[in-house]
Design an enzyme around this catalytic site. Structure first.
Site, PDB file in Angstrom:
ATOM      1  CB  CYS A 263      -3.807   2.204  -5.136  1.00 13.25           C
ATOM      2  SG  CYS A 263      -2.750   2.922  -3.863  1.00 13.25           S
ATOM      3  CB  ALA A 264      -1.502  -2.211  -4.071  1.00 14.39           C
TER       4      ALA A 264
END
Length: 381
Positions: free
Chosen positions: A74-75
């Protein structure tokens, strides 16, 4: 095994070992398309948004194989952990999430020794997430760096582990696609920064101007490091010829393509410089090994997963460029093949000249994503 935390370095090792796994990227599709995990070898990757897992959990879970290890990206890490917990609740038992998120992949450096069994050590530091390379030349306790990234802890640890002291940090040009590390390393170690006045005049930090054809020092009997001014990608673009065998070419010569000459908004003028530089480059020994600042994809890599090729191969593989015989046709080629440069490049150049200061979050944002520095193969399409 249930849920575990893994690092970007571990992910790279697993991908290059061709381990059977699934990379699950839970960022939105826009961010995923802009920048994603890449490997020299095929692997299974899925992009299912974190928000989809929240809203249509059952449908998302049904898309995932239960017989393979699932590595979530994910980020920033938090969303991946949420999805990992959700998958564990749904009976999955081999789930990992990436430490510090996609930025850790973007900052990863992989060191490779290019010349084993020689008196000096020439290292290529591959940055898979940026598709870029920096370099280190080590000899008798001294390490000279070329185009280091802002991941200064990596270089400091690398030098310490091998008994080196970083003495010089050399810039091939004022970088536009990533935040450079030379100034930061100088602040931390006192090493001298060497750069071309064609790019760095007006920069707000201490640096020493290079001279064309000068020889850089590395011990009394070390390999020769010759400075070659090669304007075109930028006015101050510079190559470094190591031991008359290796050319650290920055963004001037790539294995596939050459550096784009439009970053300063003066494509007509800089294109002429680049054309003349490429004419001069072709006069070098065709056996000289090109060590580029960037690559486009892993198809350019050698069997040993390095980015290095003889000059004669680079010329042959880019025949459409090197066969152009005049500045006018060269400029037409450039304009037909380059696409608009990313908007953040102008800001990055200011940061690298220390004319603009940004906080850590903005630096990470600017630094994320693959380079777009080639004049061809990144075309308008």
């Amino acid at each position: 095994m249930s849920i575990f935390l893994y690092t970007a370095a571990e992910l790279f090792d697993w991908l290059t070992a061709r381990k059977e796994l699934v990379v699950l990227d839970v960022r939105n599709s826009t961010d995923f398309q802009r920048f994603q995990i890449e490997s020299p070898y095929p692997f299974e990757m899925l992009n299912i948004s974190y928000f989809d897992f929240m809203e249509i959990e059952e449908e998302c879970v049904a898309r995932l194989p239960r017989d393979k290890q699932i590595l979530i990206v994910c980020a920033k890490e938090g969303s991946a952990k949420f999805v990992a917990d959700l998958l564990e609740k749904n009976g999955f038992r081999d789930i990992g999430y990436l430490q510090d998120g996609i930025k850790s992949w973007g900052n990863l450096l992989v060191p490779v020794l290019l010349n084993p069994d020689e008196p000096y050590e020439l290292y290529q530091f591959i940055r898979p997430g940026k598709a870029s390379c920096s370099y280190g030349l080590g000899y008798k306790g001294e390490l000279i760096l070329f185009d280091p990234t802002r991941a200064t802890d990596f270089y400091l640890n690398f030098a310490q582990e091998r008994g080196y002291t970083i003495s010089l940090s050399c810039e091939t040009h004022l970088q536009a696609d990533y935040i450079a590390g030379s100034r930061l390393l100088s602040d931390q170690t006192g090493c001298q920064v060497l750069a071309n006045a064609g790019d760095f005049t007006g920069a707000q930090f201490t640096w020493t101007p290079l001279e064309n054809d000068q020889i850089l020092p590395i011990a009394a009997d070390g390999p020769e490091i010759r400075v070659l001014f090669t304007p075109g990608h930028t006015p101050g673009s510079t190559c470094f010829l190591i031991d008359n065998r290796y050319l650290i070419s920055g963004d001037t010569v790539f294995i596939k393509s050459v550096g784009r000459p439009d970053l300063g908004g003066k494509v007509d003028e800089w294109s002429d410089y680049l054309f003349r530089t490429l004419q001069n480059i072709q006069q070098l020994d065709p056996a000289v090994i090109i060590l580029p600042g960037h690559f486009i994809n892993w198809q350019e890599a050698t069997e040993k997963l390095t980015f290095a090729a003889p000059l004669k191969q680079a010329i042959r593989d880019n025949k459409a460029i090197y066969d152009i015989s005049n500045e006018t046709d060269f400029l037409k080629f450039i304009k037909a093949n380059i696409r608009e440069q990313p908007s953040e490049y102008a800001e990055i150049r200011k940061v690298n000249a220390n004319l603009l200061q940004v906080d850590a979050d903005r630096a990470e944002e600017l630094d994320l994503g693959k380079n777009e520095c080639a004049a061809e193969q990144m075309g308008k399409g």
